[in-house]
Design a protein around this motif. Structure first.
Motif, PDB file in Angstrom:
ATOM      1  N   GLU A 156       0.828  -1.207   0.000  1.00  0.00           N
ATOM      2  CA  GLU A 156       0.000   0.000   0.000  1.00  0.00           C
ATOM      3  C   GLU A 156       0.863   1.257   0.000  1.00  0.00           C
ATOM      4  OE1 GLU A 156      -2.499  -0.321   3.365  1.00  0.00           O
ATOM      5  OE2 GLU A 156      -3.729  -1.969   2.547  1.00  0.00           O
ATOM      6  N   GLU A 157       2.013   1.184   0.658  1.00  0.00           N
ATOM      7  CA  GLU A 157       2.929   2.325   0.688  1.00  0.00           C
ATOM      8  C   GLU A 157       3.449   2.652  -0.710  1.00  0.00           C
ATOM      9  OE1 GLU A 157       5.763   5.076   2.715  1.00  0.00           O
ATOM     10  OE2 GLU A 157       3.877   4.142   3.316  1.00  0.00           O
ATOM     11  N   GLN A 158       3.712   1.636  -1.506  1.00  0.00           N
ATOM     12  CA  GLN A 158       4.222   1.868  -2.854  1.00  0.00           C
ATOM     13  C   GLN A 158       3.160   2.431  -3.790  1.00  0.00           C
ATOM     14  OE1 GLN A 158       7.503   1.537  -3.543  1.00  0.00           O
ATOM     15  NE2 GLN A 158       7.676   1.038  -1.357  1.00  0.00           N
ATOM     16  N   ASN A 159       1.888   2.195  -3.479  1.00  0.00           N
ATOM     17  CA  ASN A 159       0.805   2.682  -4.339  1.00  0.00           C
ATOM     18  C   ASN A 159       0.342   4.089  -3.969  1.00  0.00           C
ATOM     19  OD1 ASN A 159       0.776   0.246  -5.772  1.00  0.00           O
ATOM     20  ND2 ASN A 159      -0.678  -0.688  -4.319  1.00  0.00           N
ATOM     21  N   PRO A 162       3.963   9.935  -3.790  1.00  0.00           N
ATOM     22  CA  PRO A 162       5.325  10.053  -3.224  1.00  0.00           C
ATOM     23  C   PRO A 162       5.398  10.974  -2.014  1.00  0.00           C
ATOM     24  CG  PRO A 162       5.400  10.148  -5.618  1.00  0.00           C
ATOM     25  CD  PRO A 162       3.947  10.189  -5.242  1.00  0.00           C
ATOM     26  N   LYS A 163       4.568  12.011  -1.983  1.00  0.00           N
ATOM     27  CA  LYS A 163       4.647  12.938  -0.856  1.00  0.00           C
ATOM     28  C   LYS A 163       4.127  12.330   0.445  1.00  0.00           C
ATOM     29  CE  LYS A 163       0.113  15.038  -1.682  1.00  0.00           C
ATOM     30  NZ  LYS A 163      -0.627  16.317  -1.849  1.00  0.00           N
ATOM     31  N   ASP A 164       3.299  11.289   0.342  1.00  0.00           N
ATOM     32  CA  ASP A 164       2.723  10.658   1.539  1.00  0.00           C
ATOM     33  C   ASP A 164       3.513   9.447   2.002  1.00  0.00           C
ATOM     34  OD1 ASP A 164       0.679  12.517   1.493  1.00  0.00           O
ATOM     35  OD2 ASP A 164      -0.592  11.264   0.205  1.00  0.00           O
ATOM     36  N   ARG A 165       4.617   9.142   1.346  1.00  0.00           N
ATOM     37  CA  ARG A 165       5.393   7.971   1.736  1.00  0.00           C
ATOM     38  C   ARG A 165       6.294   8.295   2.929  1.00  0.00           C
ATOM     39  NH1 ARG A 165       7.311   5.592  -4.203  1.00  0.00           N
ATOM     40  NH2 ARG A 165       5.183   5.272  -5.030  1.00  0.00           N
TER      41      ARG A 165
END
Length: 384
Positions: A156-159, A162-165
């Motif tokens: 889910e992190e990869q989907n 980018p700013k929310d990772r």
């Protein structure tokens, strides 16, 4: 009893050694892990997620908060929950509103003393869903310490954008490294489960330590108290079925120390239980030393027992003789400096009367002592 700072220093030394040996993987507090988790936590924390132990601090505080629950409208509750979610930087409203408010109020109560609620993780937890990573894939941040994600949360992190990772507070994002988590081996305890009424809850154990003056403030006293507690645990359990037994009906070996059998096991197998001769406690002069709580329980039993000749409780017969002595004794207690038997009898009555809540209690002088204590408290006035 040792103070909070002293206890905390003992625990810290043990935790450092456990972390060094790999027994514990992470040290945290109950407040930081459940009540005020990190900003990147995406799990819905509720009061049901907190580890529950009987007679613990937070269950009692939760009951008090629920009893003091005011009659706010649902709109006011939603406003409070919305404020809490904004503080936690979360915009979802999944879950019960009252549960969220309860967790917030518990956090406010425990915030100033959060260091006393130490939490040790024996396994790595996912920082997003807060679930233990038992087996399978594990993703570890190469820059942060103790930041792990399970396989599902990493996908889910990869989907996400980018700013929310990870990390959400900086523009430069960290990389993750994949690791395989070996499943924990099955632990099969070969020792039988032993039962004892002194270990049913923490309050019972503390009361037992206070009654027997077990102390743990120095290493020497801690070793002695631990050995005495282990001796009591093994001495109060049957050597055959390993269940708690009635000390008044126990069968003991006169040769082997700590070899005791309960009455049902002896009736079932007889003398074939042991190679040496077994004798019942009531027929042996070396009677096991009963605790003060046993005497309090026997005091209530003795007040209702009207056939002491056929009673199987040895303490009941002892208390009957004690009260018969108290009626005929000419020395009496005399401010706790007279007859030792009378002093012991009055201490039992006072200790029972302080905790007795029955208005029609049959224990001798119980109602008189309670009336005297009530009148004394009225004369003393309120405590300012």
């Amino acid at each position: 009893m040792p103070k909070s700072d002293k206890l905390r220093s003992w625990y810290q030394n043990l935790i450092k050694k456990a972390l060094k040996e790999g027994v514990v993987v992470e040290r945290n507090t109950l407040y930081d892990f459940f009540l005020q988790p990190a900003n990147e936590c995406k799990a819905n924390m509720s009061a049901a997620c907190l580890p529950y132990c009987e007679n613990d601090f937070w269950p009692g505080e939760a009951e008090k908060l629920l009893e003091k629950k005011d009659d706010n409208t649902s709109q006011k509750k939603e406003t409070q929950v919305g404020r809490l979610l904004r503080v936690a930087k979360r915009d979802d409203r999944k879950g019960n509103l009252e549960d969220m408010l309860l967790v917030h109020k518990l956090g406010e109560r425990m915030r100033t003393m959060k260091e006393d609620f130490i939490m040790l993780c024996l396994q790595q937890f996912c920082k997003h869903c807060h679930q233990p990573i038992v087996s399978g894939k594990c993703w570890v941040c190469t820059s942060c310490k103790n930041f792990h994600l399970c396989d599902k949360c990493h996908a889910e992190e990869q989907n996400t954008a980018p700013k929310d990772r990870h990390p959400a507070t900086t523009k430069q994002k960290h990389a993750f490294q994949r690791r395989e988590v070996e499943p924990l081996p099955e632990t099969d305890d070969g020792d039988p489960t032993m039962e004892s009424k002194y270990f049913d809850s923490r309050i019972d154990f503390l009361k037992h330590c206070q009654d027997n003056q077990y102390q743990f403030d120095t290493l020497r006293r801690a070793k002695h108290s631990t050995m005495m507690i282990l001796y009591l645990l093994h001495d109060s359990a049957c050597s055959a079925c390993h269940h708690a037994m009635d000390q008044c009906l126990a069968w003991r070996c006169l040769v082997c120390l700590g070899c005791n059998f309960c009455d049902p096991c002896y009736k079932r197998s007889g003398q074939s239980l042991h190679i040496h001769e077994l004798r019942q406690t009531g027929n042996n002069k070396t009677v096991h030393k009963d605790t003060l709580q046993d005497y309090f329980e026997a005091l209530v039993h003795a007040s209702r027992c009207f056939d002491p000749r056929n009673c199987s409780s040895q303490i009941c017969i002892t208390l009957k003789k004690l009260f018969f002595h108290g009626v005929r004794c000419e020395i009496r207690a005399r401010n706790w400096g007279g007859c030792k038997k009378c002093v012991f009898m009055w201490k039992l009555l006072l200790g029972h009367s302080r905790d007795c809540i029955h208005a029609e209690c049959l224990v001798p002088r119980c109602r008189d002592i309670k009336a005297y204590i009530t009148e004394k408290n009225k004369l003393a006035g309120p405590v300012l």
